[in-house]
Design an enzyme around this catalytic site. Structure first.
Site, PDB file in Angstrom:
ATOM      1  CB  SER A  99      -0.902   0.030   1.235  1.00  0.00           C
ATOM      2  OG  SER A  99      -0.151   0.327   2.406  1.00  0.00           O
ATOM      3  CG  ASP A 100       1.393   5.828  -1.516  1.00  0.00           C
ATOM      4  OD1 ASP A 100       2.313   5.984  -0.687  1.00  0.00           O
ATOM      5  OD2 ASP A 100       1.228   6.593  -2.479  1.00  0.00           O
ATOM      6  CD1 TRP A 101       4.561   5.304   5.051  1.00  0.00           C
ATOM      7  CD2 TRP A 101       4.512   4.055   3.201  1.00  0.00           C
ATOM      8  NE1 TRP A 101       5.617   4.398   5.100  1.00  0.00           N
ATOM      9  CE2 TRP A 101       5.607   3.622   3.993  1.00  0.00           C
ATOM     10  CE3 TRP A 101       4.279   3.390   2.000  1.00  0.00           C
ATOM     11  CZ2 TRP A 101       6.455   2.582   3.613  1.00  0.00           C
ATOM     12  CZ3 TRP A 101       5.123   2.357   1.617  1.00  0.00           C
ATOM     13  CH2 TRP A 101       6.191   1.957   2.416  1.00  0.00           C
ATOM     14  N   GLY A 102      -0.705   4.939   4.109  1.00  0.00           N
ATOM     15  CA  GLY A 102      -2.044   5.409   4.432  1.00  0.00           C
ATOM     16  C   GLY A 102      -3.054   5.146   3.343  1.00  0.00           C
ATOM     17  N   GLY A 103      -2.699   4.292   2.380  1.00  0.00           N
ATOM     18  CA  GLY A 103      -3.596   4.025   1.252  1.00  0.00           C
ATOM     19  C   GLY A 103      -4.603   2.925   1.499  1.00  0.00           C
TER      20      GLY A 103
END
Length: 741
Positions: free
Chosen positions: A262-266
């Site tokens: 995941s992208d960070w916080g995605g």
């Protein structure tokens, strides 16, 4: 003799016993898939849950009981980011985490040289190895859809074929060092403003023809070991757990065997993450970080909430085991690979690579009356103007911000190279005075209190006395410029740059404009300025690279990887009213329909008969080239065959240089709308004065195919096709016609 035999037998027996006692998962003689099966069978539920989510800002745990080390990731695509604290974004304050800043990827794409992409990946991989990083979060291959995109500088331009050819060797080079590439941001991540809320509505044809090819090439040809999901939504589902993007296209259709990160916080939903293909969760913001949970990371969507659903019987471990299997495969490729080479930090070779890439990527856009390179016999007084001449560009811009061991600023590089001339400086305009980002402080004070009128007057007065003026302007890494998290608000150059340039031109027309940016911009004075150079964000060796081109030590050979529009009305995303989309009634989601479809970049300007400021693939040289008549090995091609075209290229000038031969395909008839032409092959060739070389360009049926939405697959229509060959998308003098049977 008997003692020798007994000793040999004893040694053999001991080795056999050790082999029998070595678990399969640690036995390097066994196939990786067999080792994965064995490791998976030994893991507890808790250990399985642990390895699929982060334990810190940039790391996830291994399996300590079984001897698997932790997995360390790091930004970014053009340099190894300095370490941050375990739970915070603040720097850890280390003294050994500086790096070489390589040029941003727009510059790499502008080299049109896949060999340099391989060198780039290898060099970055060696820096990552030294810093004990297992996954580098890059490269980025999202398409340059609008020049307002804040993160375009991290990507490889507007054309899916160019991006595909450049990303493959980058990934291969990086992973040859035992460091995983994490290709991002998959997919349709073309907006930074409100990037968590944008729901992209796009035709299947545009999706497969424009926005997915570079990702597909990275996976199927580059063999990428990981992919980063994007923040935005597609089909009303976040791309970090999107059933179509991840399960169907990436894993099923493309056969991706790596890890989706995941992208960070995605990540936003536990059950979607379970079912829809997310393998490793990073950066989720949970109440545990602010409200006293014992471990914030245990509260990630794929942590305790996932374990709870398994305990309750809603899910079996089927999906979990598939995720863990992929993570273990990544372990064996990186942390468990005992045969990785040694890493090197800030080596001479890395600086040489950064300089070479920067020099080949710089684009000479305009050079009336051969103002460049400077004639040092006639150019004794040089005035450098512009804040970007003294502003560090390795700092800021979001996750790509670096702590470079050194960054040669343009003014310093020019002073060093033109030491025999008198080099003066005037700031010219006041931009942003931000002097640090994420704990990295710039090396030169930018504080300025004088009013703009005084700064303009100073530049004009000094310009009167100069033999030549070098204006170094463009964008920077501040918010709403070339920066993560924000898009540009205007196509115009920021601050008072246009005012200062116009004022200088009235007293000294010998002005060279050097644009520092990852995006095009409106240049209203373009007809008055004799020379324009696009210099990108080019990292540690910026000043030396720029000076070497201005002096003629290096003959520029860069080509634009995107169309440089005269105005936003020439860009399909803006002309169709598509960008930036519309908020829904609840103001939680923006629907953005890509109404321009496949007509992105030069495809749109060709389609509408528009003349951009500078065409895709454009780039001048200090010499001249002639492209001769093309010949081919056949006039008809089957769907399974290939056709090779040979074209002679001659350096007709007086200095050595490189030219990029570009091949475009035009369909003469089709049952669907087709672009006027599409790039399908290119090759860079270096020639001495007077030298001629034959360049061979080979294409197959994929070069004439389009994505058929009715059949949900690629179609190569039988018929007549025209090959257009030249040195830019608007300079294609050589033609050849063939038929696909």
């Amino acid at each position: 003799m008997k003692k020798f035999i007994m000793s040999a037998l004893l040694i053999g027996a001991t080795a056999a016993a050790q082999a029998q006692s070595t678990p399969v998962y640690l036995d390097e003689s066994k196939p990786i898939e067999q080792r994965i099966d064995d490791a998976l069978s030994r893991m507890t539920l808790e250990e399985k849950i642990a390895v699929i989510h982060a334990q810190s800002k940039f790391s996830s745990p291994g399996v300590k009981r079984l001897g698997f080390p932790d997995l360390w990731t790091d930004d970014g695509p053009h340099g190894v980011r300095p370490d941050v604290l375990w739970d915070e974004w603040e720097q850890a304050g280390q003294t050994n985490d500086s790096c070489v800043a390589f040029p941003a990827l727009t510059c790499l794409a502008a080299t049109w040289n896949p060999q340099l992409a391989r060198l780039y990946g290898e060099s970055l991989g060696e820096e990552a190895l030294y810093r004990n990083k297992n996954v580098m979060l890059g490269p980025g291959v999202n398409i340059y859809r609008t020049p307002l995109g804040g993160r375009n500088f991290e990507y490889m331009g507007e054309d899916p074929w160019l991006a595909s050819r450049m990303v493959v060797p980058y990934v291969q080079g990086l992973q040859s060092k035992g460091v995983a590439a994490c290709v991002k941001h998959y997919a349709l991540n073309n907006d930074e403003e409100y990037r968590h809320q944008v729901n992209v509505i796009v035709s299947d044809r545009a999706l497969h023809e424009i926005y997915l090819p570079a990702f597909k090439a990275a996976v199927q040809e580059g063999g990428a070991w990981s992919i980063m999901g994007a923040y935005n939504l597609y089909q009303n589902q976040h791309n970090c757990h999107n059933a179509t993007m991840l399960n169907k296209i990436l894993k099923k259709d493309w056969g991706f065997d790596g890890v989706v990160i995941s992208d960070w916080g995605g990540c936003h939903d536990t059950e979607e993450a379970i079912k829809n293909g997310l393998d490793l969760e990073f950066g989720s913001w949970t109440d545990g970080l602010t409200m006293g949970a014992t471990n914030a990371y245990d509260n990630y969507y794929m942590a305790l909430p996932y374990k709870k659903l398994i305990k309750e019987g809603k899910y079996t471990t089927k999906e979990l085991d598939e995720k863990v299997r992929r993570v273990l495969r990544l372990f064996y490729r990186t942390t468990m690979n005992r045969h990785k080479p040694y890493g090197f930090l800030c080596s001479d070779n890395h600086y040489a690579a950064a300089l070479k890439i920067a020099q080949e990527g710089i684009v000479l856009l305009k050079n009336d009356k051969n103002l460049l390179p400077f004639d040092l016999q006639k150019t004794k007084k040089i005035l450098v103007v512009g804040e970007n001449a003294i502003k560090m560009m390795t700092v800021g811009g979001g996750s790509s911000s670096l702590k470079a061991q050194k960054e040669i600023l343009p003014l310093d590089g020019i002073k060093a190279r033109f030491a025999d001339a008198e080099v003066d400086y005037a700031r010219g305009y006041v931009g942003d005075t931000i002097q640090s980002y994420n704990g990295v402080t710039v090396g030169r004070s930018l504080y300025e209190t004088r009013p703009q009128a005084e700064l303009t007057a100073e530049a004009v007065e000094k310009a009167k006395q100069a033999d030549a003026v070098i204006f170094i302007g463009g964008l920077n890494k501040s918010d709403h410029q070339d920066c993560e998290g924000h898009d540009r608000k205007s196509y115009d150059l920021p601050y008072a740059q246009n005012e200062v340039i116009e004022a200088i031109l009235k007293v000294n027309p010998r002005l060279v404009y050097v644009n520092i940016s990852g995006n095009g911009a409106a240049l209203p004075w373009i007809n008055k300025v004799p020379a324009v150079v696009q210099a990108w964000f080019i990292g540690s060796e910026a000043g030396e690279a720029i000076a070497s081109v201005l002096a003629g030590d290096v003959n520029p050979s860069g080509k634009l990887p995107f169309t440089w529009y005269a105005s936003l009305s020439q860009c399909g995303a803006h002309a169709t009213g598509s960008y930036p989309g519309n908020w829904r009634e609840d103001y939680k989601i923006i629907d953005e329909e890509y109404k321009e479809g496949i007509y992105v970049g030069y495809r749109y300007t060709d389609h509408k008969g528009l003349k951009p400021l500078f065409a895709f693939g454009h780039g001048l040289s200090y010499t001249t080239f002639k492209v001769g008549k093309a010949t081919a090995d056949k006039q008809e091609m089957t769907a399974e065959g290939k056709i090779s075209l040979v074209v002679p290229v001659t350096n007709t000038g007086k200095v050595a240089g490189s030219e990029t031969v570009q091949l475009y395909i035009a369909a003469k008839q089709s049952k669907v709308d087709r672009p006027v032409k599409e790039l399908k092959a290119f090759q860079k060739v270096y020639l001495q004065p007077g030298e001629t070389r034959n360049v061979t360009l080979t294409i197959g049926a994929d070069a004439v195919s389009y994505y058929d939405e009715t059949a949900n697959g690629w179609c190569a229509e039988p018929g007549t096709y025209e090959v257009l060959i030249g040195t830019a998308s608007d300079k294609l003098p050589t033609k050849y016609t063939f038929k696909l049977k």
